[in-house]
Design a protein around this motif. Structure first.
Motif, mmCIF file in Angstrom:
data_model
loop_
_atom_site.group_PDB
_atom_site.id
_atom_site.type_symbol
_atom_site.label_atom_id
_atom_site.label_comp_id
_atom_site.label_asym_id
_atom_site.label_seq_id
_atom_site.Cartn_x
_atom_site.Cartn_y
_atom_site.Cartn_z
ATOM 1 N N GLY A 33 0.741 -1.290 0.156
ATOM 2 C CA GLY A 33 -0.044 0.045 -0.158
ATOM 3 C C GLY A 33 0.871 1.238 -0.113
ATOM 4 O O GLY A 33 0.510 2.207 -0.657
ATOM 5 N N LEU A 34 2.265 1.065 0.777
ATOM 6 C CA LEU A 34 3.015 2.248 0.803
ATOM 7 C C LEU A 34 3.375 2.815 -0.594
ATOM 8 O O LEU A 34 3.538 3.783 -1.162
ATOM 9 C CB LEU A 34 3.953 2.159 1.854
ATOM 10 C CG LEU A 34 3.973 2.679 2.998
ATOM 11 C CD1 LEU A 34 4.929 1.974 3.923
ATOM 12 C CD2 LEU A 34 3.537 3.960 3.477
ATOM 13 N N GLY A 35 4.012 1.585 -1.327
ATOM 14 C CA GLY A 35 4.508 1.593 -2.696
ATOM 15 C C GLY A 35 3.580 2.088 -3.690
ATOM 16 O O GLY A 35 3.812 2.943 -4.377
ATOM 17 N N LEU A 36 2.318 1.856 -3.534
ATOM 18 C CA LEU A 36 1.303 2.046 -4.682
ATOM 19 C C LEU A 36 0.805 3.373 -4.415
ATOM 20 O O LEU A 36 0.537 3.914 -5.374
ATOM 21 C CB LEU A 36 0.199 1.144 -4.588
ATOM 22 C CG LEU A 36 0.246 -0.356 -5.105
ATOM 23 C CD1 LEU A 36 -0.746 -1.491 -4.874
ATOM 24 C CD2 LEU A 36 0.982 -0.479 -6.836
ATOM 25 N N PHE A 37 0.824 3.785 -3.257
ATOM 26 C CA PHE A 37 -0.127 5.179 -3.137
ATOM 27 C C PHE A 37 0.829 6.260 -2.697
ATOM 28 O O PHE A 37 1.188 7.060 -3.264
ATOM 29 C CB PHE A 37 -1.142 5.011 -1.968
ATOM 30 C CG PHE A 37 -2.221 4.182 -2.789
ATOM 31 C CD1 PHE A 37 -3.057 4.505 -3.961
ATOM 32 C CD2 PHE A 37 -2.312 2.652 -2.319
ATOM 33 C CE1 PHE A 37 -3.996 3.640 -4.521
ATOM 34 C CE2 PHE A 37 -3.381 1.837 -2.773
ATOM 35 C CZ PHE A 37 -4.101 2.253 -3.902
ATOM 36 N N PRO A 38 1.072 6.535 -1.287
ATOM 37 C CA PRO A 38 2.061 7.598 -0.946
ATOM 38 C C PRO A 38 3.320 7.560 -1.209
ATOM 39 O O PRO A 38 3.899 8.648 -1.423
ATOM 40 C CB PRO A 38 2.260 7.297 0.787
ATOM 41 C CG PRO A 38 1.118 6.330 1.132
ATOM 42 C CD PRO A 38 0.587 5.603 -0.080
ATOM 43 N N VAL A 39 3.935 6.414 -1.894
ATOM 44 C CA VAL A 39 5.494 6.410 -2.403
ATOM 45 C C VAL A 39 5.227 6.124 -3.796
ATOM 46 O O VAL A 39 6.145 5.707 -4.553
ATOM 47 C CB VAL A 39 6.427 5.498 -1.527
ATOM 48 C CG1 VAL A 39 7.836 5.759 -1.945
ATOM 49 C CG2 VAL A 39 6.086 5.510 -0.141
ATOM 50 N N GLY A 40 4.030 6.025 -4.376
ATOM 51 C CA GLY A 40 4.025 5.764 -5.717
ATOM 52 C C GLY A 40 2.960 6.659 -6.472
ATOM 53 O O GLY A 40 3.383 7.612 -6.842
ATOM 54 N N LEU A 41 1.789 6.225 -6.552
ATOM 55 C CA LEU A 41 0.915 7.021 -7.196
ATOM 56 C C LEU A 41 0.707 8.806 -6.910
ATOM 57 O O LEU A 41 0.846 9.639 -7.653
ATOM 58 C CB LEU A 41 -0.549 6.847 -7.278
ATOM 59 C CG LEU A 41 -0.935 5.381 -8.074
ATOM 60 C CD1 LEU A 41 -2.218 4.945 -7.771
ATOM 61 C CD2 LEU A 41 -0.486 5.837 -9.568
ATOM 62 N N ALA A 42 1.365 8.963 -5.706
ATOM 63 C CA ALA A 42 1.384 10.277 -5.088
ATOM 64 C C ALA A 42 2.266 11.198 -5.807
ATOM 65 O O ALA A 42 2.103 12.480 -6.229
ATOM 66 C CB ALA A 42 1.655 10.426 -3.597
ATOM 67 N N PHE A 43 3.423 10.545 -6.345
ATOM 68 C CA PHE A 43 4.612 11.271 -7.121
ATOM 69 C C PHE A 43 4.240 11.768 -8.297
ATOM 70 O O PHE A 43 4.428 12.877 -8.761
ATOM 71 C CB PHE A 43 5.609 10.704 -6.888
ATOM 72 C CG PHE A 43 6.532 10.633 -5.405
ATOM 73 C CD1 PHE A 43 6.807 11.647 -4.827
ATOM 74 C CD2 PHE A 43 6.556 9.403 -4.640
ATOM 75 C CE1 PHE A 43 7.358 11.766 -3.434
ATOM 76 C CE2 PHE A 43 7.142 9.305 -3.544
ATOM 77 C CZ PHE A 43 7.348 10.457 -2.709
ATOM 78 N N TYR A 44 3.476 10.716 -8.968
ATOM 79 C CA TYR A 44 2.900 11.087 -10.201
ATOM 80 C C TYR A 44 1.862 12.178 -10.222
ATOM 81 O O TYR A 44 1.865 13.268 -11.211
ATOM 82 C CB TYR A 44 2.078 9.900 -10.908
ATOM 83 C CG TYR A 44 3.279 8.652 -11.029
ATOM 84 C CD1 TYR A 44 4.008 8.479 -12.307
ATOM 85 C CD2 TYR A 44 3.319 7.744 -10.024
ATOM 86 C CE1 TYR A 44 4.782 7.488 -12.472
ATOM 87 C CE2 TYR A 44 4.180 6.777 -10.236
ATOM 88 C CZ TYR A 44 4.795 6.531 -11.537
ATOM 89 O OH TYR A 44 5.902 5.380 -11.771
ATOM 90 N N ALA A 45 1.118 12.086 -9.302
ATOM 91 C CA ALA A 45 -0.120 13.099 -8.977
ATOM 92 C C ALA A 45 0.449 14.384 -8.609
ATOM 93 O O ALA A 45 0.058 15.355 -9.205
ATOM 94 C CB ALA A 45 -1.093 12.785 -7.996
ATOM 95 N N TRP A 46 1.587 14.533 -7.783
ATOM 96 C CA TRP A 46 2.193 15.718 -7.583
ATOM 97 C C TRP A 46 2.970 16.365 -8.592
ATOM 98 O O TRP A 46 2.855 17.511 -8.989
ATOM 99 C CB TRP A 46 2.930 15.564 -6.273
ATOM 100 C CG TRP A 46 3.900 16.528 -5.933
ATOM 101 C CD1 TRP A 46 5.008 17.043 -6.013
ATOM 102 C CD2 TRP A 46 3.232 17.570 -4.962
ATOM 103 N NE1 TRP A 46 5.214 18.292 -5.239
ATOM 104 C CE2 TRP A 46 4.259 18.774 -4.768
ATOM 105 C CE3 TRP A 46 2.080 17.934 -4.468
ATOM 106 C CZ2 TRP A 46 3.764 19.663 -3.831
ATOM 107 C CZ3 TRP A 46 1.809 18.904 -3.672
ATOM 108 C CH2 TRP A 46 2.664 20.007 -3.239
#
Length: 295
Positions: free
Chosen positions: A213-226
Motif C-alpha cells: 500500500g505504501l508503494g502503490l499510493f504514498p510512495v507511488g501514485l502520489a508522486f505522479y499526481a504531485w
C-alpha cells in the motif's frame, strides 16, 4: 483545466496523509530498505504503462538537468529526512523538514507568470502553525547539540521545495519520467540499505499489505499526481494545502486508535483548513465573465 490539475495534485496530499498509518503497520523494516522496496513498487504503474504503450518509453529521454532534479528531489529528500531523524529529535527535525510547503509558496514568486500575494504567505504560515500544534504537543526544545540533524532537516525541506518548483519549470517533461525517478531512488536506497542497515522483512501478511500500500499510493501514485499538479495546477494553493497532510494523518491515526482526539487537534484543523482556504482565495472567488447586455 487549472482547477482540475490542482485537484489532481491535492490527491497526492491525501495519499501522503496515509503515510504514517501504513508505515506503522508495515513492521520494523529499516527506512532505507523500506524506501528501496516501496519506490520499486511505486515504479510499477509507469512500467505497466510502458508495456501497454511502448511508444511512451521515449518520454524518458529528458535533459540531464531534468533527471538530476528528479533523482535529487526524490532520493535526496528521503536521504536527508532519514539523516535528520538519526541525528536530532523527531519532533524538532520533523517541524524543520515541514517548512517545505512554506518554501514552495514563497519560492513561487520566482516562477514565470506567478504572483505572490500576502494571503498566499499568510495561508501557508497558518498551516505551519497548525502543524506545530499537531507535532509539538509536548513542546519544542531546540538543542545546539543536534545542529547537524537540524541542518539536514532544513536541507530536506529545501530539497523538496526546490524539486517542486523546478518541476514546474520543466512542464514540457512528461509525468512518465517519474517512473525513472522512482527506479533510481529505489536503487540508491538499496545501496544505502546494504551499507548502513540490517535487512528485516515483514513478518505477516498484513505487514506486506501495508508495504505494498505504501508503494502503490504514498510512495507511488502520489508522486505522479504531485508532478502533474505542480506542472499544470496552482502551485501556491498546493503548497499551502500541503499542511493538510499531517492533519489528515493525525485524524486517520485517531480513527484507527493510534492517537487520541483533543481540542489541540481541533484548533490545528481550523488553522490548516483556514490557511488553505485563504491561499485559495482567488480560485474560490473566481467569477464567470459577465455577459454584456446590449441596449
Amino acid at each position: 483545466m487549472k482547477i482540475r490539475s490542482t485537484l489532481i495534485g491535492f490527491t497526492a496530499i491525501l495519499m501522503w496523509s496515509f503515510l504514517a498509518l501504513l508505515t506503522a503497520a508495515s513492521g520494523k523494516m529499516p527506512p532505507f530498505q523500506l524506501s528501496a522496496v516501496t519506490f520499486a513498487i511505486g515504479s510499477l504503474p509507469g512500467i505497466i504503462t510502458f508495456i501497454l504503450r511502448p511508444e511512451r518509453i521515449r518520454e524518458l529521454r529528458q535533459p540531464a538537468r531534468v533527471w538530476l532534479t528528479g533523482v535529487i528531489g526524490l532520493f535526496g529528500y528521503h536521504f536527508l529526512y532519514f539523516t535528520a531523524l538519526r541525528n536530532a529529535p523527531a519532533v524538532e527535525a520533523g517541524l524543520i523538514a515541514y517548512l517545505w510547503p512554506l518554501l514552495i509558496v514563497v519560492g513561487s514568486a520566482l516562477l514565470p507568470g506567478e504572483k505572490l500575494r500576502w494571503y498566499h504567505v499568510l495561508g501557508a504560515m497558518a498551516g505551519l502553525a497548525g502543524t506545530v500544534l499537531i507535532v509539538a504537543k509536548n513542546g519544542i526544545s531546540f538543542d545546539a547539540a543536534y545542529g547537524f540533524g537540524y541542518f539536514a532537516a532544513f536541507l530536506c525541506a529545501f530539497t523538496w521545495s526546490a524539486y517542486s518548483l523546478m518541476t514546474r519549470r520543466f512542464e514540457a517533461a512528461s509525468t512518465d519520467v517519474v517512473t525513472g525517478f522512482c527506479l533510481a531512488t529505489s536503487l540508491l536506497s538499496l545501496v544505502c540499505h546494504l551499507g548502513l542497515e540490517t535487512t528485516v522483512w515483514p513478518e505477516s501478511a498484513s505487514q506486506w499489505i501495508a508495504v505494498v500500500g505504501l508503494g502503490l499510493f504514498p510512495v507511488g501514485l502520489a508522486f505522479y499526481a504531485w508532478d502533474y499538479g505542480v506542472k499544470n495546477g496552482d502551485i501556491q494553493i498546493l503548497g499551502a494545502s500541503s499542511y493538510a497532510a499531517p492533519l489528515l494523518s493525525t485524524l486517520i491515526l485517531t480513527l484507527f486508535g493510534f492517537a487520541e482526539p483533543s481540542l489541540r487537534i481541533g484548533l490545528a484543523c481550523l488553522l490548516i483548513t483556514g490557511g488553505a482556504m485563504l491561499a485559495a482565495r482567488d480560485m474560490i472567488r473566481r467569477r464567470q465573465p459577465e455577459v454584456e447586455v446590449e441596449a
